[in-house]
Write an enzyme that holds these catalytic residues in place. Structure first.
Site, PDB file in Angstrom:
ATOM      1  N   GLY A  90       0.667  -1.218   0.001  1.00  0.00           N
ATOM      2  CA  GLY A  90       0.003  -0.039  -0.058  1.00  0.00           C
ATOM      3  C   GLY A  90       1.056   1.174  -0.010  1.00  0.00           C
ATOM      4  O   GLY A  90       2.039   1.245  -0.199  1.00  0.00           O
ATOM      5  N   ARG A  91       0.236   2.474   0.650  1.00  0.00           N
ATOM      6  CA  ARG A  91       1.001   3.716   0.336  1.00  0.00           C
ATOM      7  C   ARG A  91       2.122   3.549   1.097  1.00  0.00           C
ATOM      8  O   ARG A  91       3.440   4.261   0.604  1.00  0.00           O
ATOM      9  CB  ARG A  91       0.007   4.736   0.875  1.00  0.00           C
ATOM     10  CG  ARG A  91      -1.244   5.038   0.103  1.00  0.00           C
ATOM     11  CD  ARG A  91      -2.203   6.041   0.826  1.00  0.00           C
ATOM     12  NE  ARG A  91      -3.234   6.335   0.303  1.00  0.00           N
ATOM     13  CZ  ARG A  91      -4.487   5.284   0.603  1.00  0.00           C
ATOM     14  NH1 ARG A  91      -4.322   4.564   1.520  1.00  0.00           N
ATOM     15  NH2 ARG A  91      -5.651   5.735   0.007  1.00  0.00           N
ATOM     16  N   ILE A  92       2.013   3.096   2.414  1.00  0.00           N
ATOM     17  CA  ILE A  92       3.332   3.234   3.271  1.00  0.00           C
ATOM     18  C   ILE A  92       4.522   2.532   2.777  1.00  0.00           C
ATOM     19  O   ILE A  92       5.621   2.870   2.649  1.00  0.00           O
ATOM     20  CB  ILE A  92       2.886   2.845   4.751  1.00  0.00           C
ATOM     21  CG1 ILE A  92       1.748   3.888   5.063  1.00  0.00           C
ATOM     22  CG2 ILE A  92       4.088   3.136   5.478  1.00  0.00           C
ATOM     23  CD1 ILE A  92       1.193   3.542   6.605  1.00  0.00           C
ATOM     24  N   ALA A 141       3.322  -2.103  11.297  1.00  0.00           N
ATOM     25  CA  ALA A 141       1.844  -2.220  10.783  1.00  0.00           C
ATOM     26  C   ALA A 141       0.855  -2.402  12.043  1.00  0.00           C
ATOM     27  O   ALA A 141       0.389  -1.266  12.595  1.00  0.00           O
ATOM     28  CB  ALA A 141       1.763  -3.304   9.881  1.00  0.00           C
ATOM     29  N   ARG A 142       0.844  -3.587  12.649  1.00  0.00           N
ATOM     30  CA  ARG A 142      -0.151  -3.698  13.728  1.00  0.00           C
ATOM     31  C   ARG A 142       0.702  -4.960  14.423  1.00  0.00           C
ATOM     32  O   ARG A 142       1.140  -5.746  13.878  1.00  0.00           O
ATOM     33  CB  ARG A 142      -1.585  -4.260  13.576  1.00  0.00           C
ATOM     34  CG  ARG A 142      -2.234  -3.098  13.110  1.00  0.00           C
ATOM     35  CD  ARG A 142      -2.493  -1.869  14.146  1.00  0.00           C
ATOM     36  NE  ARG A 142      -3.262  -0.902  14.027  1.00  0.00           N
ATOM     37  CZ  ARG A 142      -2.904   0.157  13.700  1.00  0.00           C
ATOM     38  NH1 ARG A 142      -1.653   0.499  13.612  1.00  0.00           N
ATOM     39  NH2 ARG A 142      -3.711   1.255  13.331  1.00  0.00           N
ATOM     40  N   GLU A 174      -0.279  -3.621  22.839  1.00  0.00           N
ATOM     41  CA  GLU A 174       0.151  -2.497  23.403  1.00  0.00           C
ATOM     42  C   GLU A 174      -0.816  -1.692  24.153  1.00  0.00           C
ATOM     43  O   GLU A 174      -1.914  -1.621  23.877  1.00  0.00           O
ATOM     44  CB  GLU A 174       0.697  -1.746  22.190  1.00  0.00           C
ATOM     45  CG  GLU A 174      -0.205  -0.962  21.079  1.00  0.00           C
ATOM     46  CD  GLU A 174       0.397  -0.468  19.836  1.00  0.00           C
ATOM     47  OE1 GLU A 174       1.282  -1.200  19.243  1.00  0.00           O
ATOM     48  OE2 GLU A 174       0.067   0.626  19.699  1.00  0.00           O
ATOM     49  N   HIS A 233       4.930   3.177  19.116  1.00  0.00           N
ATOM     50  CA  HIS A 233       4.077   3.402  18.099  1.00  0.00           C
ATOM     51  C   HIS A 233       4.167   4.738  17.473  1.00  0.00           C
ATOM     52  O   HIS A 233       3.104   5.689  17.819  1.00  0.00           O
ATOM     53  CB  HIS A 233       2.562   3.196  18.660  1.00  0.00           C
ATOM     54  CG  HIS A 233       1.620   2.889  17.462  1.00  0.00           C
ATOM     55  ND1 HIS A 233       0.509   2.041  17.554  1.00  0.00           N
ATOM     56  CD2 HIS A 233       1.450   3.341  16.050  1.00  0.00           C
ATOM     57  CE1 HIS A 233      -0.113   2.211  16.446  1.00  0.00           C
ATOM     58  NE2 HIS A 233       0.519   2.761  15.520  1.00  0.00           N
ATOM     59  N   GLY A 266       4.982   5.757  14.615  1.00  0.00           N
ATOM     60  CA  GLY A 266       4.660   6.042  12.958  1.00  0.00           C
ATOM     61  C   GLY A 266       4.323   7.202  12.380  1.00  0.00           C
ATOM     62  O   GLY A 266       4.923   7.949  11.695  1.00  0.00           O
TER      63      GLY A 266
HETATM   64  C1  DGY Z   1      -2.500   4.645  12.122  1.00  0.00           C
HETATM   65  O1  DGY Z   1      -3.064   5.725  11.917  1.00  0.00           O
HETATM   66  O2  DGY Z   1      -3.344   3.450  12.080  1.00  0.00           O
HETATM   67  C2  DGY Z   1      -1.348   4.390  12.799  1.00  0.00           C
HETATM   68  O3  DGY Z   1      -0.982   3.366  13.278  1.00  0.00           O
HETATM   69  C3  DGY Z   1      -1.089   5.683  13.910  1.00  0.00           C
HETATM   70  O4  DGY Z   1       0.163   5.891  13.585  1.00  0.00           O
END
Ligand code: DGY
Length: 323
Positions: free
Chosen positions: A157-159, A241-242, A271, A289, A291
């Site tokens: 995906g985008r990231i 991601a998760r 978490e 977390h 990101g």
């Molecule tokens: C999200 O937006 O899903 C991220 O995990 C938060 O950075």
């Protein structure tokens, strides 16, 4: 005109809270305490819109509360695995998220973890702070060269694509990827990326594997003991991601036994609890977390939620409809 009533579940950047306060009858969470199930249910009964974030679990118990008033959940975050989308759909509630605006910063954190784990950044910082450093020497704290190594992406995906760009153009890294659906050539044209038919294919060929799939039942423990065994013993795993995409106990064993060389984690199962065993391992770099955690991105995420909200209440199509 009566303004719609809006509940925000956590503290947001000031600029966005100011915008919300000007345009809506808003209830802010100034002390940033997580809301209980009862409080979230009360919000659903009394507000036209509730604006949760990725740490608020919106399950059927909350969504199906009696005498519900809420018609839209404007999520602050791109991930929505904390919201029961089936229950929201059945209840006729619109759910929106915040894609695009956090792409670059999240990809930066993935790249940062890749560099940290390869070059032992967190371990080196601890070494200096603990006053253990006795000076430069040819064999001290040697890591792994990043430039030219192969990056494997699970999810494109985008990231993932933003990370691939940084890695390919900045570090000359060949790119492999697995994505369950096909990706338009235009989106990856400048990456010379090689498509793999399975996660296993990526895991066995890459020097660094970065996870970019959504959380949820379909990806739960996607990275388990068997798949970790497919990785090279010199390889590193990155997860932005998760947390539950990775079986934490299997990862701990793999890091301890040398099945893989290292890992960089920004997300964790359950978490903010972090398995204490992870804290004992030097070959894992850990972030809380982070990101999307830049001033610019968090403000942009907030504005994106309000843009969706504005569209919804003027009867237009929301920009980022999830359901
Ligand atoms: C999200 O937006 O899903 C991220 O995990 C938060 O950075």
């Amino acid at each position: 005109m009566v303004k719609p009533v809006v509940v925000v579940t956590r503290r947001w950047p000031q600029a966005v809270e100011d915008r919300l306060s000007a345009d809506y009858d808003v209830c802010l969470n100034q002390d940033d305490t997580p809301m209980s199930v009862t409080e979230l249910q009360y919000a659903m009964q009394n507000a036209d819109a509730v604006l949760p974030t990725v740490t608020d679990v919106f399950d059927a118990e909350i969504i199906n509360v009696n005498e519900r008033r809420t018609r839209i959940l404007g999520n602050f975050g791109v991930g929505f695995n904390h919201i029961d989308l089936e229950a929201a759909t059945v209840a006729g509630i619109t759910v929106t998220n915040t894609p695009d605006v956090l792409t670059d910063c999240t990809a930066d954190i993935a790249m940062m973890l890749l560099l940290m784990t390869a070059r032992r950044g967190a371990e080196g910082d601890r070494h200096v702070r603990d006053r253990e450093w006795i000076g430069w020497r040819p064999t001290h704290m040697l890591g792994t060269k990043v430039t030219g190594k192969t990056l494997g992406l699970i999810g494109m995906g985008r990231i993932a694509r933003a990370m691939a760009k940084k890695a390919h153009h900045g570090f000359n890294m060949p790119i492999l990827y697995y994505n369950p659906s096909s990706i338009s050539d235009d989106l990856i044209a400048d990456l010379n990326a090689v498509k793999c038919d399975s996660p296993e294919d990526v895991l066995s060929r890459a020097d660094f594997v970065s996870l970019h799939c959504p959380g949820g039942e379909q990806t739960f423990h996607l990275i388990n003991a068997d798949r970790l065994k497919l990785m090279k013993p010199t390889a590193h795993l990155i997860n932005t991601a998760r947390g539950d995409v990775v079986d934490t106990l299997a990862l701990i064993n793999a890091l301890r036994n040398g099945t893989i060389a290292g890992a960089g984690l920004d997300v964790f199962e359950g978490e903010p609890h972090v398995n204490p065993e992870l804290l004992t391992l030097d070959n894992v770099s850990l972030l809380p977390h982070l990101g999307s955690a830049t001033q610019e991105t968090r403000i942009a995420m907030g504005h994106r939620v309000v843009d969706n909200l504005d569209a919804f209440f003027r009867g237009a199509d929301v920009i980022d409809r999830v359901v």
